[in-house]
Design an enzyme around this catalytic site. Structure first.
Site, PDB file in Angstrom:
ATOM      1  N   ARG A  11      -0.707  16.069  11.939  1.00  0.00           N
ATOM      2  CA  ARG A  11      -1.999  16.059  12.635  1.00  0.00           C
ATOM      3  C   ARG A  11      -3.108  15.549  11.707  1.00  0.00           C
ATOM      4  NH1 ARG A  11      -3.589  21.316  13.539  1.00  0.00           N
ATOM      5  NH2 ARG A  11      -1.890  22.305  12.391  1.00  0.00           N
ATOM      6  N   TYR A 153     -10.811  28.745  -0.454  1.00  0.00           N
ATOM      7  CA  TYR A 153     -10.574  27.310  -0.250  1.00  0.00           C
ATOM      8  C   TYR A 153     -11.119  26.492  -1.444  1.00  0.00           C
ATOM      9  CZ  TYR A 153     -10.649  22.949   2.567  1.00  0.00           C
ATOM     10  OH  TYR A 153     -10.466  21.681   3.062  1.00  0.00           O
TER      11      TYR A 153
HETATM   12  P1  NDP Z   1      -5.435  19.947  10.241  1.00  0.00           P
HETATM   13  O1  NDP Z   1      -5.643  21.409  10.421  1.00  0.00           O
HETATM   14  O2  NDP Z   1      -5.831  19.001  11.312  1.00  0.00           O
HETATM   15  O3  NDP Z   1      -3.889  19.677   9.882  1.00  0.00           O
HETATM   16  C1  NDP Z   1      -3.271  20.442   8.885  1.00  0.00           C
HETATM   17  C2  NDP Z   1      -1.914  19.844   8.578  1.00  0.00           C
HETATM   18  O4  NDP Z   1      -1.334  20.591   7.489  1.00  0.00           O
HETATM   19  C3  NDP Z   1      -0.938  19.958   9.749  1.00  0.00           C
HETATM   20  O5  NDP Z   1      -0.131  18.810   9.727  1.00  0.00           O
HETATM   21  C4  NDP Z   1      -0.124  21.204   9.405  1.00  0.00           C
HETATM   22  O6  NDP Z   1       1.196  21.208   9.946  1.00  0.00           O
HETATM   23  C5  NDP Z   1      -0.044  21.057   7.888  1.00  0.00           C
HETATM   24  N1  NDP Z   1       0.258  22.302   7.185  1.00  0.00           N
HETATM   25  C6  NDP Z   1      -0.509  23.432   7.133  1.00  0.00           C
HETATM   26  N2  NDP Z   1       0.112  24.361   6.387  1.00  0.00           N
HETATM   27  C7  NDP Z   1       1.292  23.813   5.973  1.00  0.00           C
HETATM   28  C8  NDP Z   1       2.380  24.270   5.186  1.00  0.00           C
HETATM   29  N3  NDP Z   1       2.389  25.496   4.660  1.00  0.00           N
HETATM   30  N4  NDP Z   1       3.436  23.434   4.975  1.00  0.00           N
HETATM   31  C9  NDP Z   1       3.444  22.189   5.512  1.00  0.00           C
HETATM   32  N5  NDP Z   1       2.443  21.687   6.272  1.00  0.00           N
HETATM   33  C10 NDP Z   1       1.383  22.499   6.497  1.00  0.00           C
HETATM   34  O7  NDP Z   1      -6.167  19.608   8.865  1.00  0.00           O
HETATM   35  P2  NDP Z   1      -6.995  18.312   8.399  1.00  0.00           P
HETATM   36  O8  NDP Z   1      -6.285  17.083   8.788  1.00  0.00           O
HETATM   37  O9  NDP Z   1      -8.400  18.494   8.754  1.00  0.00           O
HETATM   38  O10 NDP Z   1      -6.921  18.502   6.804  1.00  0.00           O
HETATM   39  C11 NDP Z   1      -5.978  17.827   6.002  1.00  0.00           C
HETATM   40  C12 NDP Z   1      -6.336  18.081   4.551  1.00  0.00           C
HETATM   41  O11 NDP Z   1      -7.662  17.603   4.310  1.00  0.00           O
HETATM   42  C13 NDP Z   1      -6.324  19.555   4.157  1.00  0.00           C
HETATM   43  O12 NDP Z   1      -5.836  19.688   2.838  1.00  0.00           O
HETATM   44  C14 NDP Z   1      -7.788  19.923   4.204  1.00  0.00           C
HETATM   45  O13 NDP Z   1      -8.073  21.008   3.356  1.00  0.00           O
HETATM   46  C15 NDP Z   1      -8.433  18.640   3.730  1.00  0.00           C
HETATM   47  N6  NDP Z   1      -9.820  18.487   4.117  1.00  0.00           N
HETATM   48  C16 NDP Z   1     -10.181  18.440   5.439  1.00  0.00           C
HETATM   49  C17 NDP Z   1     -11.511  18.292   5.778  1.00  0.00           C
HETATM   50  C18 NDP Z   1     -11.984  18.210   7.185  1.00  0.00           C
HETATM   51  O14 NDP Z   1     -13.211  18.200   7.389  1.00  0.00           O
HETATM   52  N7  NDP Z   1     -11.109  18.141   8.182  1.00  0.00           N
HETATM   53  C19 NDP Z   1     -12.557  18.217   4.732  1.00  0.00           C
HETATM   54  C20 NDP Z   1     -12.053  18.289   3.403  1.00  0.00           C
HETATM   55  C21 NDP Z   1     -10.745  18.410   3.104  1.00  0.00           C
HETATM   56  P3  NDP Z   1       1.493  21.786  11.445  1.00  0.00           P
HETATM   57  O15 NDP Z   1       1.026  20.718  12.407  1.00  0.00           O
HETATM   58  O16 NDP Z   1       2.970  21.997  11.483  1.00  0.00           O
HETATM   59  O17 NDP Z   1       0.691  23.048  11.580  1.00  0.00           O
END
Ligand code: NDP
Length: 240
Positions: A11, A153
């Site tokens: 995602r 975080y």
């Molecule tokens: P989303 O919540 O949209 O997606 C999170 C993703 O991480 C999903 O694919 C989920 O898998 C996966 N995931 C979560 N936990 C695990 C785990 N234990 N093992 C494997 N996969 C896992 O997040 P974003 O796309 O928004 O964020 C992506 C990255 O960017 C993160 O590291 C976030 O901290 C960082 N970020 C995001 C920001 C934002 O504004 N969105 C800003 C700054 C940083 P599943 O679909 O199976 O749940």
């Protein structure tokens, strides 16, 4: 075949990075934790643009599972290796420090910081052996500047920044670069509960960013052209 692994590729930002790397010619290993339907959709989107993808589910916070899945993959692909690793999987469990529960603290640290350690340790030896690799860690402005309500975080992301800088020094001679990308507010599932109209007022660009904008930066860092950039944290935050 050139292989790239994106953790949390089902995602949001991870999905956009998967598509970008596929467009660049990588065969993409799409990791996710539990959302198989979303991961299948990422795979389909990659195939629709002529790329190839394989689903590789595992919990990055589980060191033994991560090691097993990645060593099984390596055993089945003896002549290949994963040359690009994007540590993107992450979660948010915001709370003020005085209300923060142990599981809110531990789950966030285990996913972002320990998860980055487990996947990177499993793959960096192959990159160094082959004398080429790209490791890109998705951190956050919160880990650079701090953010109220996000001590867990921020600590996790700041930890990954430290890992990035130190590992870059260990691997530079072997042509393995290690960088961090620090997004501000990006429109994904992670930020859909936030009051976007209010928050965009504190962003100089006056908007949230798009996952594809982060993916373009990651794509450059993953390319051959970025060979002289290592140990850096690159903000992508609309000026925040
Ligand atoms: P989303 O919540 O949209 O997606 C999170 C993703 O991480 C999903 O694919 C989920 O898998 C996966 N995931 C979560 N936990 C695990 C785990 N234990 N093992 C494997 N996969 C896992 O997040 P974003 O796309 O928004 O964020 C992506 C990255 O960017 C993160 O590291 C976030 O901290 C960082 N970020 C995001 C920001 C934002 O504004 N969105 C800003 C700054 C940083 P599943 O679909 O199976 O749940």
């Amino acid at each position: 075949m050139k292989y790239a692994l994106v953790t949390g590729g089902s995602r949001g930002i991870g999905r956009a990075i998967c598509i970008k790397l596929a467009e660049m010619g990588f065969s993409v290993l799409v990791n996710y934790q539990s959302n198989k339907a979303a991961a299948e959709e990422t795979k389909l989107l990659i195939e629709e643009c002529g790329g190839t993808a394989e689903l590789l589910p595992f919990d990055v916070a589980n060191g033994a599972e991560t090691e097993k899945v990645l060593s099984d993959w390596q055993a089945a692909h003896a002549d290949d290796y994963i040359s690009v690793l994007v540590n993107n999987a992450g979660i948010r469990k915001d709370n003020l420090m005085f209300w923060m529960q142990d599981d809110e603290w531990n789950n966030v640290l285990n996913t972002s910081l320990n998860g980055t350690f487990y996947t990177t340790r499993a793959l960096v030896k192959y990159m160094m052996n082959k004398k080429f690799g790209r490791i890109i860690n998705i951190v956050s402005i919160s880990g650079v500047n701090g953010m109220a309500g996000q001590t867990n975080y921020s600590a996790a992301k700041a930890g990954v920044i430290g890992l990035t800088k130190s590992l870059a020094l260990e691997t530079a001679k072997k042509r393995v670069t290690v960088n961090a990308v620090a997004p501000g507010f990006i429109e994904t599932d992670m930020t859909k509960d936030l009051p976007q109209d209010e928050l965009k007022k504190i962003v100089p660009a006056n908007r949230f960013g798009k996952a594809e904008e982060v993916a373009d930066l990651v794509g450059f860092l993953a390319s051959e052209k970025a060979g002289y950039i290592t140990g850096q944290v690159i903000n992508i935050s609309g000026g925040l």
